[in-house]
Enzyme design. Sequence first.
Site, PDB file in Angstrom:
ATOM      1  CG  ASP A   1     -61.786  10.040 -62.649  1.00 34.72           C
ATOM      2  OD1 ASP A   1     -61.304  11.190 -62.559  1.00 34.72           O
ATOM      3  OD2 ASP A   1     -61.107   9.001 -62.544  1.00 34.72           O
ATOM      4  CG  HIS A   2     -63.838  17.141 -63.076  1.00 33.72           C
ATOM      5  ND1 HIS A   2     -63.908  17.357 -64.428  1.00 33.72           N
ATOM      6  CD2 HIS A   2     -64.355  18.248 -62.508  1.00 33.72           C
ATOM      7  CE1 HIS A   2     -64.427  18.538 -64.674  1.00 33.72           C
ATOM      8  NE2 HIS A   2     -64.717  19.102 -63.523  1.00 33.72           N
TER       9      HIS A   2
END
Length: 434
Positions: free
Chosen positions: A406-407
């Site tokens: 999850d950036h």
Amino acid sequence: MVEIKQVLIPDIGDFKDVPVIEVLVKTGDQVKSEDPLISLESDKATIEIPAPFTGVIKEINVKPGDKVSEGALILSIEAADRAENAVTDAPVVLDKAEESGEVVVESVVDPKKAVVERIEKSLSESFVSSPKAHAGPSVRRFARELGVNLGLVTGSGLKQRILKEDVQAFVKAELSKSQGNDGFGATLNLLPWPQVDFAKFGPIKLKSLSRIQQITGANLHRNWVMIPHVTQFDVADITDLEALRKESNKSTDKDNVKLTLLAFLMKALTATLKEFPTFNASLDNNGNEVNLVMKHYFHLGFAVDTPQGLVVPVIKDVDQKGVILIAKELSRLSILAREGKLKPTDMQGASFTVSSLGGIGGTAFTPIINAPEVAILGLSRANVQPVYRDNQFVPRLMLPLSLSYDHRVIDGASAARFTTHLANVLTDMRLALL
Ligand code: CAO
């Protein structure tokens, strides 16, 4: 002069003993001529009884559930003086009368035609929007003004009838969702799904999705659209690990458990998660602030392919277990998964998930994160490759790693460090002991 007038049920055609479904006004309300007062609903039609004149509601004599027929007393209105009724309402009503042929409504006796006309109108209205929704014409009108699809609104009235308050609550909830208060959601304004008549192009057969497929499908869809995924690829040299695994499997001192690559991988992964705690976390949005929930436990989910679809059982406290015990639990939970016998608790509490397709094949893939986790590790098929080392190519067994993250929580550099660390541990499992 103040005049209190009673409003009776006018001629409503052949309808008798019709249940009152909704009372749309309360004592003290100011109503204008033609404002809806109550809704009736027979098995054939929804009928709204309009105010015959402007004034203030003094007393209400009916409640939802009462049955009424022509002539029944509905309520009393303190009529505004005749001048006001005439001045404010007459032009409006007269205009309408000119346009639609409606009769000017002025007294308790006169609304008959208007009501009959409203019955026709409400019948047609109820078919125009959300024909299945259970709501009166004024609520439908209100919903139309706000662009609300009544099919999506849950009714809290009698027989699940949708009230004005239900539409308001629905709009409020939708607005708070689009502002991200329910988590991190945003409203997607997508094109409708293409409707294709496939039979035009060749023979087809319909096959329904299993219950598990429907549930996982909805979860995967949410995770895919809500989490900004990036996938980091790497390879780990597991030549020595594979030799160790094969050797260990020859040993009889392991309760007849087959030690699989996944069991060793989970042990190595825990060592890496300890080193990079942000990967063993979840995003939490309580509406006011966003926090990262750092987990001090290591519960690893693993995807299992079953005839009914994908399920993800969880091995708890992997850091406190040896490879033999992990392998035992992997085997037990995989069997339960394939037999459809997992309990909900077997599938709860994961802090990180692994999806291993290595037994099947493939070189890399982009796994979807299992929300609210922040990363997932995919394993593809290990194969022997020429690796250039000490001025020569040597054959090494290389395991492809695919880490989706999850950036919002993890940046690319951390992800590259994570897979590098994991690859190092897999290459030399002694590092997992440190
Ligand atoms: N590379 C090469 N060989 C591998 C391997 C890899 N990465 N992983 C497993 N293998 C080998 C095993 O060593 C085993 O070989 P042997 O029988 O010769 O020892 C064989 O493949 C079968 O392994 P397995 O699949 O039974 O065992 P596992 O522990 O590796 O996997 C499980 C267990 C439950 C993860 C697996 O059976 C499974 O269901 N995988 C599918 C998961 C899935 O669908 N993921 C997709 C999610 S997104 O849609």
